[in-house]
Scaffold this motif. Structure first.
Motif, short mmCIF file in Angstrom:
data_model
loop_
_atom_site.label_atom_id
_atom_site.label_comp_id
_atom_site.label_asym_id
_atom_site.label_seq_id
_atom_site.Cartn_x
_atom_site.Cartn_y
_atom_site.Cartn_z
N PHE A 58 0.83 -1.20 0.00
CA PHE A 58 0.00 0.00 0.00
C PHE A 58 0.88 1.26 0.00
CE2 PHE A 58 -2.37 3.26 2.21
CZ PHE A 58 -3.71 3.02 2.02
N LEU A 59 1.89 1.27 0.85
CA LEU A 59 2.75 2.44 0.97
C LEU A 59 3.59 2.69 -0.28
CD1 LEU A 59 3.89 2.07 4.69
CD2 LEU A 59 2.37 3.82 3.75
N ILE A 60 3.92 1.64 -0.99
CA ILE A 60 4.63 1.82 -2.26
C ILE A 60 3.80 2.69 -3.20
CG2 ILE A 60 5.46 0.66 -4.34
CD1 ILE A 60 6.25 -1.71 -2.56
N GLN A 61 2.51 2.38 -3.28
CA GLN A 61 1.62 3.16 -4.14
C GLN A 61 1.39 4.56 -3.57
OE1 GLN A 61 0.94 2.03 -7.07
NE2 GLN A 61 1.83 0.03 -6.60
N PHE A 62 1.36 4.67 -2.24
CA PHE A 62 1.19 5.99 -1.64
C PHE A 62 2.39 6.89 -1.90
CE2 PHE A 62 -2.09 7.31 1.63
CZ PHE A 62 -3.13 6.74 0.92
N SER A 63 3.57 6.29 -2.00
CA SER A 63 4.74 7.10 -2.34
C SER A 63 4.57 7.69 -3.73
CB SER A 63 6.01 6.25 -2.26
OG SER A 63 6.06 5.27 -3.28
N ARG A 64 3.95 6.95 -4.63
CA ARG A 64 3.68 7.47 -5.96
C ARG A 64 2.66 8.62 -5.90
NH1 ARG A 64 4.23 1.69 -7.48
NH2 ARG A 64 6.09 1.57 -8.77
N ALA A 65 1.71 8.50 -4.98
CA ALA A 65 0.73 9.57 -4.82
C ALA A 65 1.40 10.87 -4.35
CB ALA A 65 -0.36 9.15 -3.84
N TYR A 66 2.35 10.76 -3.44
CA TYR A 66 3.06 11.95 -2.99
C TYR A 66 3.97 12.49 -4.08
CZ TYR A 66 1.54 12.38 1.83
OH TYR A 66 0.79 12.61 2.95
N ALA A 67 4.52 11.61 -4.90
CA ALA A 67 5.30 12.08 -6.05
C ALA A 67 4.40 12.84 -7.01
CB ALA A 67 5.96 10.90 -6.75
N LEU A 68 3.17 12.36 -7.17
CA LEU A 68 2.19 13.07 -7.99
C LEU A 68 1.85 14.42 -7.38
CD1 LEU A 68 0.17 13.14 -10.37
CD2 LEU A 68 -1.45 11.89 -8.90
#
Length: 218
Positions: A47-57
């Motif tokens: 889940f956090l891997i994808q959340f890191s992408r959200a913060y990059a976005l």
């Protein structure tokens, strides 16, 4: 009223289903089956891997350099949280290779992709609203569990998790996020737009409740 408080007040059923979920209750009591917690830890890392992408976005969606810096700080916070998860997982006999090789469950994909879609389709405030149940909900859950179970926390097998999310570091991160969200709302929020944000927040909260439920249904 702060935006987060307003959103919570306008989505009471979804918020309660999330922060007062049976998984959370058992976690605080220390009665959660170990298999459920192990399963949760694996999925939460993914889940956090994808959340890191959200913060990059969020960096990309940021209208100012200040917003970019706050997005980057959030990204760094996610990586710190991922480090905690690896530490916890190692304590439960799970290696990084075990975790990254695990398949994402439907519930994991549902919320993370919902957040990314909200951010890609909207602006920074849309993305923050989709992120808020996770970022701010964990702070509320951690503080509540620490207070409610103070007398038994010493012997709770999940003490490390509770202390992490009730601790000063994470609580400060959550306060900063809420303030950042309010700052963004000062620029972007209109009453005509509020219903869309409320809907995003409510859906995200239900998806978080589904994520807890996944941990009980292994």
């Amino acid at each position: 009223m702060k935006l987060f408080d307003r959103l919570k007040a306008d989505a009471p059923d979804a918020w309660s289903a999330y922060v007062s979920h049976e998984f959370v209750k058992q976690l605080g009591e220390g009665s959660l089956p170990l298999a459920s917690f192990r399963h949760y830890l694996i999925q939460d890392y993914l889940f956090l891997i994808q959340f890191s992408r959200a913060y990059a976005l969020a960096v990309y969606k940021s209208p100012t350099v200040d917003d970019m810096e706050l997005s980057l700080a959030g990204l760094n916070g996610i990586f710190s949280e991922m480090g905690l998860h690896l530490e916890l997982c190692e304590g439960w006999g799970l290696s990084r290779a075990d975790i990254t090789a695990a398949p994402e469950m439907t519930q994991t994909m549902a919320y993370t992709r919902f957040v990314l879609e909200a951010g890609m389709a909207g602006d920074l405030l849309d993305l923050q609203t989709a992120l808020a149940p996770c970022v701010l909900g964990y702070a509320e859950i951690g503080a509540t569990l620490a207070e409610q179970n103070a007398g038994t926390l010493e012997s709770n097998p999940y003490r490390r998790w509770i202390e992490e999310y009730s601790g000063d570091g994470y609580q400060s991160l959550a306060r900063d996020f809420a303030a950042w969200m309010d700052k963004t709302a000062d620029v972007y929020l209109t009453e005509a737009r509020y219903d869309r944000l409320r809907s995003t927040f409510e859906k995200a909260s239900w998806l978080e409740a589904d994520f807890w439920q996944m941990g009980l249904e292994i």
